[in-house]
Design a protein around this motif. Sequence first.
Motif, PDB file in Angstrom:
ATOM      1  N   GLY A  25       0.823  -1.206   0.000  1.00 13.88           N
ATOM      2  CA  GLY A  25       0.000   0.000   0.000  1.00 13.88           C
ATOM      3  C   GLY A  25       0.859   1.258   0.000  1.00 13.88           C
ATOM      4  N   ALA A  26       1.950   1.242   0.751  1.00 14.39           N
ATOM      5  CA  ALA A  26       2.856   2.395   0.799  1.00 14.39           C
ATOM      6  C   ALA A  26       3.513   2.617  -0.563  1.00 14.39           C
ATOM      7  N   ARG A  27       3.933   1.545  -1.227  1.00 11.59           N
ATOM      8  CA  ARG A  27       4.528   1.673  -2.565  1.00 11.59           C
ATOM      9  C   ARG A  27       3.517   2.222  -3.570  1.00 11.59           C
ATOM     10  N   LEU A  28       2.281   1.745  -3.479  1.00  8.98           N
ATOM     11  CA  LEU A  28       1.237   2.223  -4.381  1.00  8.98           C
ATOM     12  C   LEU A  28       0.957   3.708  -4.136  1.00  8.98           C
ATOM     13  N   ALA A  29       0.942   4.127  -2.899  1.00 11.42           N
ATOM     14  CA  ALA A  29       0.722   5.543  -2.580  1.00 11.42           C
ATOM     15  C   ALA A  29       1.798   6.401  -3.230  1.00 11.42           C
ATOM     16  N   ARG A  30       3.031   5.951  -3.130  1.00 10.00           N
ATOM     17  CA  ARG A  30       4.132   6.706  -3.734  1.00 10.00           C
ATOM     18  C   ARG A  30       3.989   6.770  -5.262  1.00 10.00           C
ATOM     19  N   ARG A  31       3.672   5.634  -5.885  1.00 11.76           N
ATOM     20  CA  ARG A  31       3.511   5.615  -7.351  1.00 11.76           C
ATOM     21  C   ARG A  31       2.364   6.523  -7.805  1.00 11.76           C
ATOM     22  N   LEU A  32       1.264   6.495  -7.084  1.00 10.20           N
ATOM     23  CA  LEU A  32       0.134   7.342  -7.465  1.00 10.20           C
ATOM     24  C   LEU A  32       0.439   8.819  -7.239  1.00 10.20           C
ATOM     25  N   ALA A  33       1.250   9.134  -6.235  1.00 10.79           N
ATOM     26  CA  ALA A  33       1.661  10.527  -6.023  1.00 10.79           C
ATOM     27  C   ALA A  33       2.493  11.017  -7.209  1.00 10.79           C
ATOM     28  N   VAL A  34       3.390  10.180  -7.704  1.00 11.89           N
ATOM     29  CA  VAL A  34       4.207  10.541  -8.868  1.00 11.89           C
ATOM     30  C   VAL A  34       3.305  10.731 -10.090  1.00 11.89           C
ATOM     31  N   ARG A  35       2.357   9.838 -10.271  1.00  6.28           N
ATOM     32  CA  ARG A  35       1.438   9.950 -11.401  1.00  6.28           C
ATOM     33  C   ARG A  35       0.629  11.258 -11.299  1.00  6.28           C
ATOM     34  N   ARG A  36       0.154  11.566 -10.112  1.00 10.31           N
ATOM     35  CA  ARG A  36      -0.629  12.789  -9.948  1.00 10.31           C
ATOM     36  C   ARG A  36       0.234  14.022 -10.195  1.00 10.31           C
ATOM     37  N   MET A  37       1.467  14.007  -9.709  1.00  8.39           N
ATOM     38  CA  MET A  37       2.370  15.138  -9.967  1.00  8.39           C
ATOM     39  C   MET A  37       2.574  15.317 -11.468  1.00  8.39           C
ATOM     40  N   GLU A  38       2.692  14.208 -12.204  1.00  8.73           N
ATOM     41  CA  GLU A  38       2.850  14.302 -13.660  1.00  8.73           C
ATOM     42  C   GLU A  38       1.617  14.936 -14.295  1.00  8.73           C
TER      43      GLU A  38
END
Length: 150
Positions: A25-38
């Motif tokens: 879940g923590a890894r997914l949160a980080r990946r989605l944060a990067v996607r949202r920043m993009e």
Amino acid sequence: MLTGTTTPGDELHSFAEQFVSSPRGARLARRLAVRRMEEWGHPPASDASCAVALVVGELAANAVQHGRVAGREFGLRLALDAAVGLVRIEVADAATAKRPPTAPPSSYPEGESGRGLLLVDALAVRWGAAPRRPVGKTVWAEVSVNAPSG
């Protein structure tokens, strides 16, 4: 389900999601944060996106390791205020008892943990924690971002 606003031309953007309180879940949160920043104009390799990814990763990992309550998820909220150039990161968990120190200790020479808050302190303009109602806490950090790349 992803929630948030990303209307082009807006000065304010937000994103919120709940995650399973696990390393995955923590890894997914980080990946989605990067996607949202993009989506907000900050490519994954940009300084802004990298800083947000690191802070989200540390706060989410802490929520999983120190704030885990059986059967409860942790929440991530990102809010970009393009007018002031800040992203506010909030990670909420259900554990009330374990709050982070008000400032990270200056060094951890032999410890196995604790260095993550040093990273958050170095990357964030400011950070802290607040009680969450009805239960738990929210650890937040504000990261400065440059104008979107494009």
